[in-house]
Design a protein around this motif. Sequence first.
Motif, PDB file in Angstrom:
ATOM      1  N   GLU A   1       0.859  -1.179   0.000  1.00 31.37           N
ATOM      2  CA  GLU A   1       0.000   0.000   0.000  1.00 31.37           C
ATOM      3  C   GLU A   1       0.896   1.230   0.000  1.00 31.37           C
ATOM      4  OE1 GLU A   1      -2.115  -0.645   3.618  1.00 31.37           O
ATOM      5  OE2 GLU A   1      -3.165  -2.391   2.850  1.00 31.37           O
ATOM      6  N   LEU A   2       0.330   2.378  -0.322  1.00 31.02           N
ATOM      7  CA  LEU A   2       1.133   3.612  -0.322  1.00 31.02           C
ATOM      8  C   LEU A   2       1.790   3.865   1.026  1.00 31.02           C
ATOM      9  CD1 LEU A   2      -0.951   6.077  -2.501  1.00 31.02           C
ATOM     10  CD2 LEU A   2       1.273   5.065  -3.029  1.00 31.02           C
ATOM     11  N   ASP A   3       1.131   3.491   2.112  1.00 30.31           N
ATOM     12  CA  ASP A   3       1.714   3.693   3.441  1.00 30.31           C
ATOM     13  C   ASP A   3       2.982   2.873   3.658  1.00 30.31           C
ATOM     14  OD1 ASP A   3      -0.306   5.434   4.073  1.00 30.31           O
ATOM     15  OD2 ASP A   3      -1.440   4.007   5.276  1.00 30.31           O
ATOM     16  N   ASP A   4       3.200   1.850   2.867  1.00 26.63           N
ATOM     17  CA  ASP A   4       4.381   0.992   2.993  1.00 26.63           C
ATOM     18  C   ASP A   4       5.589   1.534   2.240  1.00 26.63           C
ATOM     19  OD1 ASP A   4       2.926  -1.105   4.354  1.00 26.63           O
ATOM     20  OD2 ASP A   4       2.130  -1.724   2.405  1.00 26.63           O
ATOM     21  N   THR A   5       5.378   2.502   1.379  1.00 25.99           N
ATOM     22  CA  THR A   5       6.385   2.924   0.417  1.00 25.99           C
ATOM     23  C   THR A   5       7.721   3.296   1.044  1.00 25.99           C
ATOM     24  OG1 THR A   5       4.637   3.723  -1.034  1.00 25.99           O
ATOM     25  CG2 THR A   5       6.857   4.492  -1.487  1.00 25.99           C
ATOM     26  N   ASP A   6       7.731   4.176   2.031  1.00 26.43           N
ATOM     27  CA  ASP A   6       9.003   4.625   2.605  1.00 26.43           C
ATOM     28  C   ASP A   6       9.757   3.475   3.265  1.00 26.43           C
ATOM     29  OD1 ASP A   6       8.544   7.160   1.691  1.00 26.43           O
ATOM     30  OD2 ASP A   6       8.142   8.033   3.650  1.00 26.43           O
ATOM     31  N   ARG A   7       9.057   2.645   3.993  1.00 27.78           N
ATOM     32  CA  ARG A   7       9.710   1.535   4.692  1.00 27.78           C
ATOM     33  C   ARG A   7      10.327   0.552   3.692  1.00 27.78           C
ATOM     34  NH1 ARG A   7       5.693  -1.351   8.257  1.00 27.78           N
ATOM     35  NH2 ARG A   7       4.925  -1.813   6.204  1.00 27.78           N
ATOM     36  N   VAL A   8       9.598   0.202   2.666  1.00 27.19           N
ATOM     37  CA  VAL A   8      10.085  -0.756   1.668  1.00 27.19           C
ATOM     38  C   VAL A   8      11.227  -0.144   0.859  1.00 27.19           C
ATOM     39  CG1 VAL A   8       9.461  -2.042  -0.413  1.00 27.19           C
ATOM     40  CG2 VAL A   8       7.928  -2.018   1.561  1.00 27.19           C
ATOM     41  N   ALA A   9      11.077   1.097   0.448  1.00 35.30           N
ATOM     42  CA  ALA A   9      12.133   1.761  -0.316  1.00 35.30           C
ATOM     43  C   ALA A   9      13.410   1.873   0.505  1.00 35.30           C
ATOM     44  CB  ALA A   9      11.673   3.145  -0.778  1.00 35.30           C
ATOM     45  N   ARG A  10      13.298   2.108   1.805  1.00 34.64           N
ATOM     46  CA  ARG A  10      14.479   2.211   2.673  1.00 34.64           C
ATOM     47  C   ARG A  10      15.212   0.873   2.740  1.00 34.64           C
ATOM     48  NH1 ARG A  10      17.373   5.959   3.171  1.00 34.64           N
ATOM     49  NH2 ARG A  10      15.663   7.308   3.753  1.00 34.64           N
ATOM     50  N   VAL A  11      14.480  -0.215   2.893  1.00 36.50           N
ATOM     51  CA  VAL A  11      15.108  -1.543   2.947  1.00 36.50           C
ATOM     52  C   VAL A  11      15.838  -1.833   1.638  1.00 36.50           C
ATOM     53  CG1 VAL A  11      14.621  -4.022   3.026  1.00 36.50           C
ATOM     54  CG2 VAL A  11      13.527  -2.492   4.657  1.00 36.50           C
ATOM     55  N   LEU A  12      15.195  -1.559   0.515  1.00 33.27           N
ATOM     56  CA  LEU A  12      15.822  -1.799  -0.777  1.00 33.27           C
ATOM     57  C   LEU A  12      17.045  -0.904  -0.982  1.00 33.27           C
ATOM     58  CD1 LEU A  12      12.600  -2.134  -2.938  1.00 33.27           C
ATOM     59  CD2 LEU A  12      14.196  -3.970  -2.316  1.00 33.27           C
ATOM     60  N   ALA A  13      16.940   0.356  -0.588  1.00 31.69           N
ATOM     61  CA  ALA A  13      18.072   1.275  -0.750  1.00 31.69           C
ATOM     62  C   ALA A  13      19.268   0.810   0.076  1.00 31.69           C
ATOM     63  CB  ALA A  13      17.665   2.691  -0.342  1.00 31.69           C
ATOM     64  N   ARG A  14      19.037   0.387   1.306  1.00 27.63           N
ATOM     65  CA  ARG A  14      20.152  -0.096   2.137  1.00 27.63           C
ATOM     66  C   ARG A  14      20.774  -1.351   1.549  1.00 27.63           C
ATOM     67  NH1 ARG A  14      17.367   1.180   7.919  1.00 27.63           N
ATOM     68  NH2 ARG A  14      17.905   3.384   7.892  1.00 27.63           N
ATOM     69  N   ALA A  15      19.956  -2.205   0.982  1.00 26.19           N
ATOM     70  CA  ALA A  15      20.475  -3.439   0.396  1.00 26.19           C
ATOM     71  C   ALA A  15      21.355  -3.149  -0.816  1.00 26.19           C
ATOM     72  CB  ALA A  15      19.321  -4.352   0.007  1.00 26.19           C
TER      73      ALA A  15
ATOM     74  N   LEU B   1       8.101   2.621  -6.815  1.00 27.09           N
ATOM     75  CA  LEU B   1       6.994   1.965  -6.117  1.00 27.09           C
ATOM     76  C   LEU B   1       5.699   2.746  -6.294  1.00 27.09           C
ATOM     77  CD1 LEU B   1       8.800   0.937  -2.817  1.00 27.09           C
ATOM     78  CD2 LEU B   1       7.840  -0.643  -4.511  1.00 27.09           C
ATOM     79  N   ILE B   2       5.756   4.055  -6.094  1.00 26.79           N
ATOM     80  CA  ILE B   2       4.559   4.901  -6.163  1.00 26.79           C
ATOM     81  C   ILE B   2       4.012   5.002  -7.584  1.00 26.79           C
ATOM     82  CG2 ILE B   2       3.745   7.285  -5.934  1.00 26.79           C
ATOM     83  CD1 ILE B   2       5.653   7.501  -3.497  1.00 26.79           C
ATOM     84  N   ARG B   3       4.890   5.198  -8.541  1.00 25.91           N
ATOM     85  CA  ARG B   3       4.435   5.472  -9.914  1.00 25.91           C
ATOM     86  C   ARG B   3       4.184   4.226 -10.746  1.00 25.91           C
ATOM     87  NH1 ARG B   3       8.684  10.284 -11.425  1.00 25.91           N
ATOM     88  NH2 ARG B   3       7.832  11.843 -10.008  1.00 25.91           N
ATOM     89  N   ARG B   4       4.945   3.164 -10.505  1.00 24.77           N
ATOM     90  CA  ARG B   4       4.867   2.018 -11.404  1.00 24.77           C
ATOM     91  C   ARG B   4       4.322   0.761 -10.752  1.00 24.77           C
ATOM     92  NH1 ARG B   4      10.684   1.342 -13.443  1.00 24.77           N
ATOM     93  NH2 ARG B   4       9.743  -0.528 -14.284  1.00 24.77           N
ATOM     94  N   PHE B   5       4.855   0.389  -9.619  1.00 21.90           N
ATOM     95  CA  PHE B   5       4.572  -0.946  -9.105  1.00 21.90           C
ATOM     96  C   PHE B   5       3.300  -1.033  -8.259  1.00 21.90           C
ATOM     97  CE2 PHE B   5       9.176  -0.922  -9.900  1.00 21.90           C
ATOM     98  CZ  PHE B   5       9.191  -1.871 -10.908  1.00 21.90           C
ATOM     99  N   ILE B   6       3.088  -0.108  -7.344  1.00 25.47           N
ATOM    100  CA  ILE B   6       1.880  -0.164  -6.504  1.00 25.47           C
ATOM    101  C   ILE B   6       0.615   0.027  -7.344  1.00 25.47           C
ATOM    102  CG2 ILE B   6       0.627   0.956  -4.616  1.00 25.47           C
ATOM    103  CD1 ILE B   6       3.342   1.250  -3.184  1.00 25.47           C
ATOM    104  N   PRO B   7       0.564   0.969  -8.285  1.00 26.87           N
ATOM    105  CA  PRO B   7      -0.652   1.097  -9.099  1.00 26.87           C
ATOM    106  C   PRO B   7      -0.987  -0.172  -9.896  1.00 26.87           C
ATOM    107  CG  PRO B   7       0.659   3.085  -9.307  1.00 26.87           C
ATOM    108  CD  PRO B   7       1.500   2.072  -8.565  1.00 26.87           C
ATOM    109  N   ASP B   8       0.026  -0.928 -10.286  1.00 23.06           N
ATOM    110  CA  ASP B   8      -0.210  -2.159 -11.027  1.00 23.06           C
ATOM    111  C   ASP B   8      -0.545  -3.341 -10.124  1.00 23.06           C
ATOM    112  OD1 ASP B   8       0.235  -0.880 -13.419  1.00 23.06           O
ATOM    113  OD2 ASP B   8       2.322  -1.499 -13.579  1.00 23.06           O
ATOM    114  N   GLY B   9      -0.401  -3.151  -8.801  1.00 25.02           N
ATOM    115  CA  GLY B   9      -0.728  -4.217  -7.862  1.00 25.02           C
ATOM    116  C   GLY B   9       0.243  -5.376  -7.889  1.00 25.02           C
TER     117      GLY B   9
END
Length: 82
Positions: A14-28, A58-66
Amino acid sequence: MDAASASERPRRLELDDTDRVARVLARAFAWHEPWGEWAMPDPSDREERIFERFRLDLIRRFIPDGECWTIAPSSSRPTTTA
């Protein structure tokens, strides 16, 4: 169903997950040699730049496509305890 098994069931991001998920991916990826150095040679802002890229994707491409999934509890739903 107990809270632990409910949190392990796959769900769409969900959009509320975006920052948390993006942070994990960025650190990786930011500190994964040699990719991080090759993609963004300046280490001073590497993680933040990668974070912003993942966040926007995530916001523009992946979450809207589900098509992004997680097993983490939703950040928009209260956590239940038994």
